[in-house]
Design a protein around this motif. Sequence first.
Motif, PDB file in Angstrom:
ATOM      1  N   ARG A   1      60.021  47.184  38.270  1.00  0.00           N
ATOM      2  CA  ARG A   1      59.972  46.257  39.408  1.00  0.00           C
ATOM      3  C   ARG A   1      59.565  46.974  40.683  1.00  0.00           C
ATOM      4  N   GLU A   2      60.046  48.179  40.869  1.00  0.00           N
ATOM      5  CA  GLU A   2      59.658  48.948  42.054  1.00  0.00           C
ATOM      6  C   GLU A   2      58.149  49.158  42.082  1.00  0.00           C
ATOM      7  N   ALA A   3      57.572  49.446  40.910  1.00  0.00           N
ATOM      8  CA  ALA A   3      56.118  49.645  40.848  1.00  0.00           C
ATOM      9  C   ALA A   3      55.361  48.333  41.017  1.00  0.00           C
ATOM     10  N   LEU A   4      55.809  47.286  40.329  1.00  0.00           N
ATOM     11  CA  LEU A   4      55.100  46.010  40.369  1.00  0.00           C
ATOM     12  C   LEU A   4      55.176  45.362  41.739  1.00  0.00           C
ATOM     13  N   TYR A   5      56.360  45.362  42.339  1.00  0.00           N
ATOM     14  CA  TYR A   5      56.559  44.673  43.610  1.00  0.00           C
ATOM     15  C   TYR A   5      56.480  45.637  44.795  1.00  0.00           C
ATOM     16  N   GLY A   6      57.204  46.746  44.694  1.00  0.00           N
ATOM     17  CA  GLY A   6      57.237  47.685  45.816  1.00  0.00           C
ATOM     18  C   GLY A   6      55.890  48.336  46.073  1.00  0.00           C
ATOM     19  N   ARG A   7      55.204  48.757  45.009  1.00  0.00           N
ATOM     20  CA  ARG A   7      53.909  49.426  45.170  1.00  0.00           C
ATOM     21  C   ARG A   7      52.733  48.466  45.028  1.00  0.00           C
ATOM     22  N   GLY A   8      53.005  47.204  44.729  1.00  0.00           N
ATOM     23  CA  GLY A   8      51.941  46.205  44.665  1.00  0.00           C
ATOM     24  C   GLY A   8      51.085  46.266  43.414  1.00  0.00           C
ATOM     25  N   LEU A   9      51.633  46.853  42.333  1.00  0.00           N
ATOM     26  CA  LEU A   9      50.848  46.989  41.107  1.00  0.00           C
ATOM     27  C   LEU A   9      50.523  45.640  40.475  1.00  0.00           C
ATOM     28  N   LEU A  10      51.421  44.675  40.634  1.00  0.00           N
ATOM     29  CA  LEU A  10      51.189  43.345  40.059  1.00  0.00           C
ATOM     30  C   LEU A  10      49.957  42.700  40.691  1.00  0.00           C
ATOM     31  N   ALA A  11      49.922  42.700  42.021  1.00  0.00           N
ATOM     32  CA  ALA A  11      48.789  42.096  42.730  1.00  0.00           C
ATOM     33  C   ALA A  11      47.498  42.848  42.438  1.00  0.00           C
ATOM     34  N   ALA A  12      47.561  44.181  42.358  1.00  0.00           N
ATOM     35  CA  ALA A  12      46.366  44.980  42.088  1.00  0.00           C
ATOM     36  C   ALA A  12      45.804  44.682  40.700  1.00  0.00           C
ATOM     37  N   THR A  13      46.688  44.455  39.736  1.00  0.00           N
ATOM     38  CA  THR A  13      46.246  44.145  38.377  1.00  0.00           C
ATOM     39  C   THR A  13      45.556  42.790  38.328  1.00  0.00           C
ATOM     40  N   LEU A  14      46.098  41.825  39.032  1.00  0.00           N
ATOM     41  CA  LEU A  14      45.463  40.510  39.084  1.00  0.00           C
ATOM     42  C   LEU A  14      44.102  40.586  39.774  1.00  0.00           C
ATOM     43  N   ASP A  15      43.993  41.436  40.781  1.00  0.00           N
ATOM     44  CA  ASP A  15      42.713  41.622  41.462  1.00  0.00           C
ATOM     45  C   ASP A  15      41.685  42.229  40.500  1.00  0.00           C
ATOM     46  N   SER A  16      42.124  43.177  39.672  1.00  0.00           N
ATOM     47  CA  SER A  16      41.223  43.762  38.674  1.00  0.00           C
ATOM     48  C   SER A  16      40.787  42.722  37.655  1.00  0.00           C
ATOM     49  N   SER A  17      41.715  41.852  37.271  1.00  0.00           N
ATOM     50  CA  SER A  17      41.375  40.782  36.332  1.00  0.00           C
ATOM     51  C   SER A  17      40.299  39.880  36.924  1.00  0.00           C
ATOM     52  N   ALA A  18      40.420  39.560  38.198  1.00  0.00           N
ATOM     53  CA  ALA A  18      39.416  38.715  38.855  1.00  0.00           C
ATOM     54  C   ALA A  18      38.053  39.407  38.888  1.00  0.00           C
ATOM     55  N   THR A  19      38.054  40.723  39.095  1.00  0.00           N
ATOM     56  CA  THR A  19      36.799  41.476  39.097  1.00  0.00           C
ATOM     57  C   THR A  19      36.103  41.383  37.743  1.00  0.00           C
ATOM     58  N   TRP A  20      36.862  41.537  36.665  1.00  0.00           N
ATOM     59  CA  TRP A  20      36.285  41.435  35.325  1.00  0.00           C
ATOM     60  C   TRP A  20      35.845  40.006  35.024  1.00  0.00           C
ATOM     61  N   GLN A  21      36.558  39.045  35.564  1.00  0.00           N
ATOM     62  CA  GLN A  21      36.161  37.645  35.370  1.00  0.00           C
ATOM     63  C   GLN A  21      34.809  37.385  36.022  1.00  0.00           C
ATOM     64  N   ARG A  22      34.580  37.965  37.181  1.00  0.00           N
ATOM     65  CA  ARG A  22      33.286  37.795  37.861  1.00  0.00           C
ATOM     66  C   ARG A  22      32.175  38.491  37.085  1.00  0.00           C
ATOM     67  N   ARG A  23      32.470  39.627  36.491  1.00  0.00           N
ATOM     68  CA  ARG A  23      31.466  40.291  35.652  1.00  0.00           C
ATOM     69  C   ARG A  23      31.109  39.406  34.456  1.00  0.00           C
ATOM     70  N   ALA A  24      32.116  38.789  33.872  1.00  0.00           N
ATOM     71  CA  ALA A  24      31.863  37.882  32.754  1.00  0.00           C
ATOM     72  C   ALA A  24      30.995  36.715  33.203  1.00  0.00           C
ATOM     73  N   ALA A  25      31.212  36.239  34.411  1.00  0.00           N
ATOM     74  CA  ALA A  25      30.412  35.124  34.928  1.00  0.00           C
ATOM     75  C   ALA A  25      28.939  35.521  35.048  1.00  0.00           C
ATOM     76  N   GLN A  26      28.671  36.774  35.405  1.00  0.00           N
ATOM     77  CA  GLN A  26      27.288  37.238  35.490  1.00  0.00           C
ATOM     78  C   GLN A  26      26.634  37.267  34.110  1.00  0.00           C
ATOM     79  N   SER A  27      27.395  37.723  33.104  1.00  0.00           N
ATOM     80  CA  SER A  27      26.865  37.726  31.742  1.00  0.00           C
ATOM     81  C   SER A  27      26.627  36.307  31.252  1.00  0.00           C
ATOM     82  N   ALA A  28      27.544  35.391  31.585  1.00  0.00           N
ATOM     83  CA  ALA A  28      27.390  33.995  31.182  1.00  0.00           C
ATOM     84  C   ALA A  28      26.163  33.375  31.843  1.00  0.00           C
ATOM     85  N   GLU A  29      25.896  33.765  33.082  1.00  0.00           N
ATOM     86  CA  GLU A  29      24.695  33.257  33.764  1.00  0.00           C
ATOM     87  C   GLU A  29      23.437  33.746  33.051  1.00  0.00           C
TER      88      GLU A  29
END
Length: 323
Positions: free
Chosen positions: A254-282
């Motif tokens: 919890r200290e890492a996920l919430y205190g260091r913001g690892l949860l939000a950073a992981t979701l941001d990485s997921s969004a980055t990969w989702q955008r890459r997938a969108a380019q391939s789909a295009e």
Amino acid sequence: MRSYQVFQPTIDAAWELLETRLTTLPPPLDALARRFLSHISEGERGHRGYFASRLAPPLVFLPLWLRERFRREHPASALSEEVTVRLVAAAMWGYLYIRIQDDVLDEAHPERSRTLLGNVCAWEMARLLEALVGDSVAFRTAFERAWLDFTRWTLAEHEQLLSGAEYTEAQFEQHARKVAFARVPALALCILAGRPELEPTLETLVEQLGVAYGLTNDVVGWQRDLSNGHRTFLLARAGFTRGEPLESARRKVREALYGRGLLAATLDSSATWQRRAAQSAEALGLAEFSDYTRERLALLDEMAYEASLFQLRWVLAGERARS
């Protein structure tokens, strides 16, 4: 997902094929099938909502998006609805088989007899695909490669989760290739449409989606994974060590996920990969993918906002404790 609902009539027709087969199974397989369908039920639609929930990847929709592309290009030669429904049904059988396998590997106390229902799912998948694609050497070769990739990387990930070894980003991206079966129904449609040359771009798209959803799944399931002692990529980065007492591990994570913001950073990485997938789909000409991407990114934004609130509460609670 509204972008999924457009194809609901086709999905429902495919479900009817599966339901008809499952209800005709002899006992005790029939009862096992009913329990499994109840297990995967999602919301008001029950098991028919399984492939269309907000968190669900576009497993059965890739071939449908491809069909729409081919229909726009050559309306006269587009696959019939009957053939499309059977192809989607084959994909569903395959994904249900994989879900059964994943449950046995991931759940603390799975109903192991479901693997016997998996035998039925695997056979029905193979039977339908053979009837649709026939004796295509290109398809058989691609199917074997995808099936081995799915099997290989599922095993590699499972062994990694149960070890204390270093878990690198490169390893995580390799493990995400376990979603390789998603190539199979889409490639079958490409073969039927006479467009096998799309396989490399399709493979890239599937791998990008695998990473994007793998990251999100780590976020959604971190508490279950921690309780089961599965050292996922997220938990490894959070400092979890297998074998340590659960409560101390939970505080550290919890200290890492919430205190260091690892949860939000992981979701941001997921969004980055989702955008890459969108380019391939295009590049594949999947026009419908853009609506799905907007919905998916909106969901990730919602999850990131919730993560930021958790982080703020965590920081404020720490400041009160120090004052």
